[in-house]
Structures are given as C-alpha cells and as structure tokens.
Design a protein around this motif. Structure first.
Motif, PDB file in Angstrom:
ATOM      1  N   THR A  49       0.884  -1.109   0.057  1.00 29.57           N
ATOM      2  CA  THR A  49       0.082   0.028   0.003  1.00 29.57           C
ATOM      3  C   THR A  49       0.912   1.099   0.024  1.00 29.57           C
ATOM      4  OG1 THR A  49      -0.084   0.089   2.185  1.00 29.57           O
ATOM      5  CG2 THR A  49      -1.933  -1.196   1.267  1.00 29.57           C
ATOM      6  N   ALA A  50       0.248   2.101  -0.397  1.00 29.34           N
ATOM      7  CA  ALA A  50       0.713   3.537  -0.647  1.00 29.34           C
ATOM      8  C   ALA A  50       0.850   4.029   0.863  1.00 29.34           C
ATOM      9  CB  ALA A  50       0.395   4.549  -1.629  1.00 29.34           C
ATOM     10  N   PRO A  51       1.793   5.000   1.274  1.00 29.60           N
ATOM     11  CA  PRO A  51       1.674   5.648   2.366  1.00 29.60           C
ATOM     12  C   PRO A  51       0.468   6.329   2.839  1.00 29.60           C
ATOM     13  CG  PRO A  51       3.902   6.151   1.478  1.00 29.60           C
ATOM     14  CD  PRO A  51       2.875   5.517   0.471  1.00 29.60           C
ATOM     15  N   ALA A  52      -0.156   5.979   4.228  1.00 26.84           N
ATOM     16  CA  ALA A  52      -1.411   6.626   4.557  1.00 26.84           C
ATOM     17  C   ALA A  52      -1.295   8.155   4.418  1.00 26.84           C
ATOM     18  CB  ALA A  52      -1.819   6.014   5.763  1.00 26.84           C
ATOM     19  N   ALA A  53      -2.464   8.876   4.429  1.00 24.41           N
ATOM     20  CA  ALA A  53      -2.344  10.314   4.662  1.00 24.41           C
ATOM     21  C   ALA A  53      -2.291  10.544   6.207  1.00 24.41           C
ATOM     22  CB  ALA A  53      -3.766  10.943   4.126  1.00 24.41           C
ATOM     23  N   GLU A  54      -1.319  11.484   6.263  1.00 25.12           N
ATOM     24  CA  GLU A  54      -1.165  11.912   7.709  1.00 25.12           C
ATOM     25  C   GLU A  54      -2.199  12.822   8.244  1.00 25.12           C
ATOM     26  OE1 GLU A  54       1.324  10.966  10.013  1.00 25.12           O
ATOM     27  OE2 GLU A  54       2.511   9.764   8.383  1.00 25.12           O
ATOM     28  N   ALA A  55      -2.594  12.626   9.539  1.00 31.46           N
ATOM     29  CA  ALA A  55      -3.554  13.718  10.236  1.00 31.46           C
ATOM     30  C   ALA A  55      -2.709  14.756  10.725  1.00 31.46           C
ATOM     31  CB  ALA A  55      -4.306  12.899  11.180  1.00 31.46           C
ATOM     32  N   GLY A  56      -2.654  16.006  10.158  1.00 26.07           N
ATOM     33  CA  GLY A  56      -1.819  17.113  10.678  1.00 26.07           C
ATOM     34  C   GLY A  56      -2.079  17.168  12.132  1.00 26.07           C
ATOM     35  N   PRO A  57      -1.047  17.279  12.855  1.00 29.80           N
ATOM     36  CA  PRO A  57      -0.944  18.030  14.322  1.00 29.80           C
ATOM     37  C   PRO A  57      -1.696  19.170  14.405  1.00 29.80           C
ATOM     38  CG  PRO A  57       1.393  18.380  13.541  1.00 29.80           C
ATOM     39  CD  PRO A  57       0.656  17.504  12.303  1.00 29.80           C
ATOM     40  N   ALA A  58      -2.691  19.234  15.442  1.00 25.19           N
ATOM     41  CA  ALA A  58      -3.489  20.402  15.549  1.00 25.19           C
ATOM     42  C   ALA A  58      -3.023  21.208  16.628  1.00 25.19           C
ATOM     43  CB  ALA A  58      -4.849  20.143  16.019  1.00 25.19           C
ATOM     44  N   VAL A 453      -6.770   0.179  10.060  1.00 28.96           N
ATOM     45  CA  VAL A 453      -6.645  -0.785   9.072  1.00 28.96           C
ATOM     46  C   VAL A 453      -7.479  -2.124   9.401  1.00 28.96           C
ATOM     47  CG1 VAL A 453      -4.641  -2.116   8.019  1.00 28.96           C
ATOM     48  CG2 VAL A 453      -4.276   0.180   8.719  1.00 28.96           C
ATOM     49  N   PRO A 454      -8.040  -2.500   8.480  1.00 27.98           N
ATOM     50  CA  PRO A 454      -9.102  -3.951   8.734  1.00 27.98           C
ATOM     51  C   PRO A 454      -7.999  -5.002   8.924  1.00 27.98           C
ATOM     52  CG  PRO A 454      -9.814  -2.673   6.821  1.00 27.98           C
ATOM     53  CD  PRO A 454      -8.864  -2.043   7.214  1.00 27.98           C
ATOM     54  N   PRO A 459      -1.530  -7.795   6.950  1.00 29.30           N
ATOM     55  CA  PRO A 459      -0.034  -8.360   6.246  1.00 29.30           C
ATOM     56  C   PRO A 459       0.121  -7.763   4.916  1.00 29.30           C
ATOM     57  CG  PRO A 459      -2.055 -10.065   6.799  1.00 29.30           C
ATOM     58  CD  PRO A 459      -2.504  -8.615   6.917  1.00 29.30           C
ATOM     59  N   TRP A 460      -0.716  -6.957   4.221  1.00 32.70           N
ATOM     60  CA  TRP A 460      -0.225  -6.396   3.173  1.00 32.70           C
ATOM     61  C   TRP A 460      -0.044  -4.646   3.251  1.00 32.70           C
ATOM     62  CZ3 TRP A 460       0.303 -10.973   1.738  1.00 32.70           C
ATOM     63  CH2 TRP A 460      -0.674 -11.974   1.959  1.00 32.70           C
ATOM     64  N   VAL A 461      -0.058  -4.135   4.211  1.00 32.06           N
ATOM     65  CA  VAL A 461       0.128  -3.081   4.786  1.00 32.06           C
ATOM     66  C   VAL A 461       1.305  -2.717   5.483  1.00 32.06           C
ATOM     67  CG1 VAL A 461      -0.564  -0.832   5.957  1.00 32.06           C
ATOM     68  CG2 VAL A 461      -2.580  -2.290   4.809  1.00 32.06           C
TER      69      VAL A 461
END
Length: 527
Positions: A49-58, A453-454, A459-461
C-alpha cells in the motif's frame, strides 16, 4: 490591577485534556479510510500500500486571560498536553499509566490492535537494538501570538493590547465624567465630552503604568510575561510562571498598588500650582482620586486582587505551602465579593461616598447595584480560578514522561503491520518505532492509524504508510515532568512522541492520550 501569576494565557482552567480526544479520532478516521481504499485497490498478496495520509497535528489553544477588577496578572497557560483529535473513528483503548515501561500483556495488546491472521508471513529477524539517536538542536518553540485586541506597542518586549471592551468602558467614563463636568464647568458645553474622553485615556495610561510595574518586577525575577491587556475593569499582566519564593510573590504583587499611590501623589503635587475650577485642575484632581481608588481597591486582601497575592505570600511564608496561601486568599476574596455586592450600594445610598442620600435614588441606585454585581462576580470568579490553577500546579509534578511512556518495538520501513504487531505482542510492547537499516529512528506508527486498518489487510500494509515522521520537537527526554513536559508537548502538537534517555537511547513512545488521562485523573484527586 491584581497581580496573578500564571500557568498557560492563562488563567483559565486547563483546556488541553478534553480537546485532544477529538484529534485522535480524526487520525483514526483517516486510517480507516486508508484501509478501505487499500482493500479495494489490492490485486494480490504482493501488493504494497501507498503511505497513508497523515493527520496533521493540531495546534492547541493558548490559555485564556482572566479579567479582573482593576488589573490582574492572569495565568498564561492552560495547561494541557498538546495534541488534538477530532471526531471520527474510535481509538484503541489505552491502559492506565504505569511506572516505568509498564507494558500491557500480549493478550491485552491483541485485544487492542487485533490478533495476527493465519496468513501472516513468517517472523522476520528482529533488527539490531537501537542504541542512540542523532543529536540535533532543541526544537524551536513557535512564537506566541496571543490575541487580545488592538496591539499598541511592545514596551520591554512585552506586547500591550487594548481589548474591545476598553472602548465600551471608555465611552462610559466619557459620558459619566462629562455629565459631572457640566456641573463644575458648565461653560464648556459639548466640549466637556472631549475633556472627559481625555480623562478616560489618561486614566487607562495610569493603569498601563500600574501593569508595567508588575511586568518589570516579573522580568527582574526572570519570569516570562506573555502580554499586557487593557480591558473593561482595568488591566491584566499575564505572567507565565509563578514566583519561586513568597518574598518575590509579595513584591511582584505590591509594586502595582505602590506605583498607583506614587501616581496619585504626583497628580496631587501637580494640582498645587493650578487654579481650581479650571480644566487642568479638574483633570488633575480626577486622576489623583482615580489612582488613589485603584491603589486602595487593589490592596484589599483577597484574590484575584494584588492584596490577595500579598496575603497569599504571607500565608505561604508562615506555613511553607503555597497552596495554603492560595486557599486562604481565595476564600477571603470570595468574602470580599459578597461584601462588595451588598456593601457598595448601601454605602452609596448612605452618602458615605460623597453624594447625598437624596441624590442616590432612581437610575443612580440601579447603576450602583449593577456596578457592585459586576465587581462582585469578577472577584468571585477570579478567586475560584486562582484555586483551580493552584490545584493544577500542585498536581502537575505527577505527570512524568518516564512513568507515562509505553514500551516500543523497533521495526524496519517495509515490515508488514501484522508482523510488527506480532513482535509487539511477543515483547509486551504497545508502540512501534520505524527505524532505518542502521537502527536510527525515522517515524512513529500512529495508534489511530493502526485501528483504521482492517485485520485482513494488515499483512499487506507496510508500517511506513501508517507512521508520522519524527521532527526534533517529537523527541522528548524521559526526565521531563510537570510544566516542562507540557511545554514541550504544546510546542510540537502530535499524537505520539519518541521518549529518549539522556544518553540518546530509545526509552519508548509517549502518547498524548495517556498524558491527557493522567492529567484528568490527577486533577480529579483532592488537594
């Protein structure tokens, strides 16, 4: 004009803890979306998988300034740990803070993050232990940008703001003083309101000088001052830290009323060569009386007034406990609030304040009662806030990075999530640190992203797609505690931080959610 030393921003009650859960949920929601998109895009076991979108620090809101009658040095800081979270998905339950690494059992960790599936690849050899971190300069603290109205200047490097409420009270002073001038100088006509406006500005200039006395004393004692704010009932000097000794606390509070008394004396001397019944004579007399009232009012021995800080310092000196001084001065402040609420209208009606009983009827009576109610509410609220801030400072040392840190397992960039979780379960760890081939830490795997992540996709992430890159501000010393720890977390808001020993060795991962829970738990305990 009361001098009230600060948390942060103040004094307000801590805001950090309750705000942070929302951000954790946002990160979880982002992770969940990522997992679902991975499931749709997957074509086979070999896909990564491509890198997950980061949640920006608030960013965390700064401490709110506490308004007080006359003036007040309000706590700047609110205090609360840094990261924010937002509604979305649910975060993994976190255990209570334990001493040391205090890791959960493998069964507990599996309940949090899910059991690896049967398709999990065979365990890969663990990387070599991480022994040190690259040293770098300490993270720069972002510049404070308190918002308090119109910026008027920066004397001694401290910003001075005029709050919107000042314009309201300036208009009120102009109207009241202008009507009084009509009796003394009827020949002025409408111009009397210009003279009254000049008086309002000059009076608040005196209040600013009073506040600058607190500020200069604080800077002399090496206490940072966030800002000065002129507002409805005077001014606020936001001192970010408390005085270290009762003697310093006493002088820090006393210099404000002292300077107001000096100003009253200066205006009295300036009146002597001036002819009575003239505009200069009336203005000087008004400024002398107003500064005298400000000084006397602020010397009343109850928080949040300057006299309350002085009483707190005396009780602190006698008992050796700052908290005892705060409790005593706060309750005296509450008694003072009740006295103002009842006594001020009675004094006005009796003519003790200079007006005849016959004049103190109708609208004047209503105005006096309203003024007394506002003053009493401000004093009562300020006393309560002082108690809350004192309790916060008393419990802050209980927040220690070393006791709140989770045990962490180092994993390489392309390690599948299921394999990383298996290693964490085997080691009794509850956090993952992504390292390079040389064992140097690169990023931290976000707990909220793992939950999103389900289980059948794990195993694929790769863990790198769920991690947040480490910045200098996300490296926290294991020795930090109390206000020092909260200052670091506020400077770099995030959901997780890498905790390191003084030698640079990895100690574990600190979750902002764990700090929040410990913070709330400490505040719930009686003093």
């Amino acid at each position: 004009m009361p001098a009230e030393a600060a948390p942060a921003d103040g004094e307000s009650a801590p805001q950090g803890p309750s705000a942070r859960e929302d951000g954790s949920r946002t990160a979880a929601a982002n992770g969940s979306d990522k997992g679902e998109s991975d499931a749709e895009a997957a074509t086979g076991p070999g896909d990564e998988t491509a890198p997950a979108a980061e949640a920006g620090p608030a960013a965390e809101a700064g401490p709110a300034a506490q308004a007080g009658p006359g003036d007040e040095t309000a706590p700047a800081a609110e205090a609360g740990p840094g990261a924010e979270t937002a509604p979305g998905a649910e975060t993994a339950p976190a255990a209570e803070a334990e001493a040391g690494h205090g890791a959960a059992s493998p069964a507990e960790v599996r309940a949090e993050v899910g059991e690896p599936t049967a398709s999990t690849p065979a365990p890969a050899p663990a990387p070599a232990p991480v022994s040190s971190l690259p040293k770098g300069p300490p993270p720069p603290r972002p510049p404070e940008q308190p918002r308090g109205g119109l910026l008027m200047g920066r004397p001694f490097g401290v910003p001075v703001y005029v709050a919107p409420s000042w314009f309201l009270v300036a208009a009120l002073i102009t109207w009241v003083f202008g009507n009084q001038l009509d009796r003394v100088l009827p020949e002025l006509g409408v111009a009397r309101y210009l003279v009254a406006l000049f008086f309002a500005v000059a009076f608040y200039a005196s209040v600013l000088i009073h506040e600058l006395a607190h500020t200069i004393a604080a800077l002399r004692f090496k206490l940072p001052v966030r800002r000065i704010q002129l507002q409805f009932f005077g001014g606020v000097s936001e001192i970010e830290k408390e005085a270290e000794t009762p003697g310093r606390e006493f002088w820090l509070a006393f210099v404000g009323p002292l300077l107001s008394l000096v100003l009253a004396g200066v205006f009295y001397l300036a009146m002597q060569p001036v002819e009575r019944g003239t505009v200069p004579g009336v203005l000087l007399a008004g400024l002398m009386i107003s500064n005298l009232i400000v000084a006397i009012f602020n010397l009343l021995p109850g928080l949040p007034l300057d006299g309350g800080r002085m009483l707190r310092a005396v009780v602190w000196k006698i008992t050796g406990r700052p908290m005892s001084g705060t409790v005593a001065a706060a309750w005296v402040g509450r008694a003072l609030a009740v006295s103002v609420l009842i006594g001020l209208p009675l004094l006005t009606q009796s003519g003790a304040l200079g007006s005849s009983a016959e004049d103190s009827v109708g609208m004047d009576t209503v105005t006096d009662a309203l003024l007394a109610a506002i003053l009493a509410a401000i004093i009562w609220t300020g006393a309560g806030n002082s108690l809350r801030m004192a309790r916060l400072r008393e419990h802050l040392p209980e927040l220690r990075a070393r006791t709140l840190t989770r045990r962490a397992v180092p994993v390489e960039t392309h390690t599948p999530l299921s394999e990383a979780l298996r290693r964490a379960n085997d080691a009794g760890a509850r956090a993952l640190v992504v390292v390079d081939a040389n064992g140097e830490p690169l990023s931290l795997v976000r707990e909220a992203a793992i939950v999103g992540v389900p289980e059948h996709r794990r195993p694929w992430v790769a863990v790198s797609g769920l991690a947040q890159d480490l910045s200098d501000g996300m490296r926290v010393s294991a020795e930090l505690a109390g206000e020092g720890l909260l200052d670091v977390l506020r400077a770099t808001p995030a959901t997780e931080y890498l905790v390191v020993e003084e030698t640079g060795e990895i100690f574990g991962v600190l979750s902002a959610a764990d700090v929040e829970r410990a913070f709330v738990k400490a505040m719930a305990r009686p003093s």
